[in-house]
Design an enzyme around this catalytic site. Structure first.
Site, PDB file in Angstrom:
ATOM      1  N   ASP A 145      -0.115  57.111  37.485  1.00  0.00           N
ATOM      2  CA  ASP A 145      -0.349  55.735  37.015  1.00  0.00           C
ATOM      3  C   ASP A 145      -0.017  55.678  35.527  1.00  0.00           C
ATOM      4  O   ASP A 145      -0.724  56.267  34.697  1.00  0.00           O
ATOM      5  CB  ASP A 145      -1.820  55.366  37.273  1.00  0.00           C
ATOM      6  CG  ASP A 145      -2.116  53.926  36.869  1.00  0.00           C
ATOM      7  OD1 ASP A 145      -1.318  53.342  36.102  1.00  0.00           O
ATOM      8  OD2 ASP A 145      -3.146  53.395  37.318  1.00  0.00           O
ATOM      9  N   PHE A 146       1.038  54.967  35.196  1.00  0.00           N
ATOM     10  CA  PHE A 146       1.535  54.928  33.819  1.00  0.00           C
ATOM     11  C   PHE A 146       0.488  54.378  32.844  1.00  0.00           C
ATOM     12  O   PHE A 146       0.502  54.721  31.660  1.00  0.00           O
ATOM     13  CB  PHE A 146       2.822  54.089  33.745  1.00  0.00           C
ATOM     14  CG  PHE A 146       3.408  54.043  32.367  1.00  0.00           C
ATOM     15  CD1 PHE A 146       4.129  55.112  31.865  1.00  0.00           C
ATOM     16  CD2 PHE A 146       3.207  52.941  31.554  1.00  0.00           C
ATOM     17  CE1 PHE A 146       4.635  55.090  30.580  1.00  0.00           C
ATOM     18  CE2 PHE A 146       3.712  52.910  30.264  1.00  0.00           C
ATOM     19  CZ  PHE A 146       4.435  53.985  29.779  1.00  0.00           C
ATOM     20  N   ASP A 201       6.141  57.073  38.667  1.00  0.00           N
ATOM     21  CA  ASP A 201       5.603  56.008  39.526  1.00  0.00           C
ATOM     22  C   ASP A 201       4.207  56.390  39.999  1.00  0.00           C
ATOM     23  O   ASP A 201       3.892  57.570  40.148  1.00  0.00           O
ATOM     24  CB  ASP A 201       6.505  55.736  40.733  1.00  0.00           C
ATOM     25  CG  ASP A 201       6.277  54.338  41.297  1.00  0.00           C
ATOM     26  OD1 ASP A 201       7.111  53.445  41.043  1.00  0.00           O
ATOM     27  OD2 ASP A 201       5.243  54.109  41.977  1.00  0.00           O
ATOM     28  N   LYS A 205      10.508  44.278  33.189  1.00  0.00           N
ATOM     29  CA  LYS A 205      10.525  43.183  34.168  1.00  0.00           C
ATOM     30  C   LYS A 205       9.269  42.325  34.009  1.00  0.00           C
ATOM     31  O   LYS A 205       8.186  42.848  33.764  1.00  0.00           O
ATOM     32  CB  LYS A 205      10.545  43.768  35.578  1.00  0.00           C
ATOM     33  CG  LYS A 205      10.426  42.676  36.639  1.00  0.00           C
ATOM     34  CD  LYS A 205      10.881  43.112  37.964  1.00  0.00           C
ATOM     35  CE  LYS A 205       9.847  43.904  38.752  1.00  0.00           C
ATOM     36  NZ  LYS A 205      10.457  44.299  40.034  1.00  0.00           N
ATOM     37  N   PRO A 207      11.457  53.176  44.737  1.00  0.00           N
ATOM     38  CA  PRO A 207      11.923  54.395  45.419  1.00  0.00           C
ATOM     39  C   PRO A 207      12.964  55.201  44.630  1.00  0.00           C
ATOM     40  O   PRO A 207      13.228  56.342  44.976  1.00  0.00           O
ATOM     41  CB  PRO A 207      12.547  53.857  46.718  1.00  0.00           C
ATOM     42  CG  PRO A 207      12.996  52.471  46.365  1.00  0.00           C
ATOM     43  CD  PRO A 207      11.989  51.951  45.374  1.00  0.00           C
ATOM     44  N   GLY A 208      13.554  54.615  43.578  1.00  0.00           N
ATOM     45  CA  GLY A 208      14.423  55.459  42.755  1.00  0.00           C
ATOM     46  C   GLY A 208      15.807  54.905  42.466  1.00  0.00           C
ATOM     47  O   GLY A 208      16.661  55.638  41.962  1.00  0.00           O
TER      48      GLY A 208
HETATM   49  C1  LIG Z   1       9.966  46.971  42.127  1.00  0.00           C
HETATM   50  S1  LIG Z   1       9.354  48.578  42.351  1.00  0.00           S
HETATM   51  C2  LIG Z   1      10.448  49.513  41.351  1.00  0.00           C
HETATM   52  C3  LIG Z   1      11.820  49.691  41.934  1.00  0.00           C
HETATM   53  C4  LIG Z   1      12.611  50.750  41.195  1.00  0.00           C
HETATM   54  N1  LIG Z   1      12.907  50.329  39.845  1.00  0.00           N
HETATM   55  C5  LIG Z   1      13.906  51.044  41.899  1.00  0.00           C
HETATM   56  O1  LIG Z   1      14.949  50.586  41.423  1.00  0.00           O
HETATM   57  O2  LIG Z   1      13.880  51.743  42.914  1.00  0.00           O
HETATM   58  C6  LIG Z   1       7.901  48.557  41.381  1.00  0.00           C
HETATM   59  C7  LIG Z   1       7.213  49.904  41.264  1.00  0.00           C
HETATM   60  O3  LIG Z   1       6.220  49.841  40.241  1.00  0.00           O
HETATM   61  C8  LIG Z   1       5.258  50.808  40.564  1.00  0.00           C
HETATM   62  N2  LIG Z   1       4.051  50.634  39.751  1.00  0.00           N
HETATM   63  C9  LIG Z   1       3.212  49.564  39.728  1.00  0.00           C
HETATM   64  N3  LIG Z   1       2.191  49.794  38.898  1.00  0.00           N
HETATM   65  C10 LIG Z   1       2.393  51.025  38.344  1.00  0.00           C
HETATM   66  C11 LIG Z   1       1.665  51.831  37.428  1.00  0.00           C
HETATM   67  N4  LIG Z   1       0.508  51.409  36.898  1.00  0.00           N
HETATM   68  N5  LIG Z   1       2.142  53.049  37.103  1.00  0.00           N
HETATM   69  C12 LIG Z   1       3.311  53.486  37.653  1.00  0.00           C
HETATM   70  N6  LIG Z   1       4.037  52.777  38.549  1.00  0.00           N
HETATM   71  C13 LIG Z   1       3.587  51.567  38.887  1.00  0.00           C
HETATM   72  C14 LIG Z   1       5.048  50.578  42.054  1.00  0.00           C
HETATM   73  O4  LIG Z   1       4.416  51.684  42.664  1.00  0.00           O
HETATM   74  C15 LIG Z   1       6.488  50.333  42.533  1.00  0.00           C
HETATM   75  O5  LIG Z   1       7.047  51.516  43.036  1.00  0.00           O
END
Ligand SMILES: C[S@@+](CC[C@H](N)C(=O)[O-])C[C@H]1O[C@@H](n2cnc3c(N)ncnc32)[C@H](O)[C@@H]1O
Length: 227
Positions: A110-111, A93, A176, A64-65
């Site tokens: 999608d990265f 994201d 991570k 979420p940010g």
């Molecule tokens: C643990 S959360 C991140 C929390 C964020 N770092 C924060 O501090 O608010 C993991 C995120 O990875 C994103 N995610 C997973 N696969 C992804 C992809 N292929 N491209 C972009 N985002 C991705 C998910 O949608 C999710 O929002």
């Protein structure tokens, strides 16, 4: 039983109890961070001094940010009167991201898709990136080896982008992982590209979680690899 627990499944009750007792959840609410994960980046930055005003930063998996909020603060992009003109943070994201003042956000992106990476490249307008972090995580299935494969895939994808786009000598990359059989492979790949590679488990990362971060500092640059 407190009202907030009534009618919930056991796992949902356990999650809620853990949230209610978690000091980082309370601290995050108090400091207006969108998630407790903010403290993971704060801790890592306190130890390794990664974030400074004037930097260009890419935050992958930003929703979420909370990481982005920390980056905005450290890069002094939140100063209303004169934000640091050279600082830039791009938060990407695959899901929605609510606007984060001071940051440029790329939601629903999608990265792992080449088209997304081309868009990021365009936005950066050929500026090299000082710090790339990937907190990207798949939806966990509960099957540890499978979840590990998925998250390592995301880490490798971010590493490949980092190698093409990081600032040589000073660039840093943080990713991570959920620990598993391919962690050594990721670490050994990162050792090819960075002078220093460390595994980091912040105190704010839950001790019962397989989560940790791999940090590469002092990017060697790709030219050096070809010599
Ligand atoms: C643990 S959360 C991140 C929390 C964020 N770092 C924060 O501090 O608010 C993991 C995120 O990875 C994103 N995610 C997973 N696969 C992804 C992809 N292929 N491209 C972009 N985002 C991705 C998910 O949608 C999710 O929002």
């Amino acid at each position: 039983m407190p009202n907030s627990l009534k009618g919930r499944s056991t796992s949902s009750q356990q999650w809620l109890i853990r949230q209610l007792n978690d000091p980082y959840v309370k601290k995050a609410r108090y400091r207006n961070y969108r998630a407790r994960s903010a403290f993971k980046l704060i801790e890592i930055d306190e130890k390794y001094r990664l974030l400074r005003p004037g930097m260009v930063v890419l935050d992958c998996g930003a929703a979420p940010g909370a990481f982005t909020q920390v980056i905005v603060e450290k890069l002094q992009l939140n100063e209303e009167k004169s934000p640091n003109a050279n600082s830039f943070v791009l938060a990407v994201d695959k899901d929605a991201i609510h606007p984060i003042p001071g940051a440029h956000v790329l939601p629903n992106t999608d990265f792992t898709k080449p088209i997304s990476q081309a868009k990021i490249f365009d936005i950066l307008n050929s500026r090299k990136i000082d710090f790339i972090c990937s907190d990207m995580a798949p939806n966990a299935t509960g099957v540890k080896s499978h979840d590990h494969e998925l998250i390592i895939g995301l880490s490798f994808c971010a590493l490949t982008f980092a190698v093409m786009n990081l600032q040589p000598k000073t660039g840093a990359f943080l990713t991570k992982i959920w620990d598993g059989s391919r962690t050594p492979e990721l670490v050994s790949q990162m050792e090819k590209f960075f002078e220093s590679v460390k595994s980091v488990k912040p105190l704010s990362s839950r001790s019962d979680s397989a989560e940790s971060f791999i940090l590469g500092r002092n990017f060697k640059g790709i030219e050096k690899l070809h010599k």
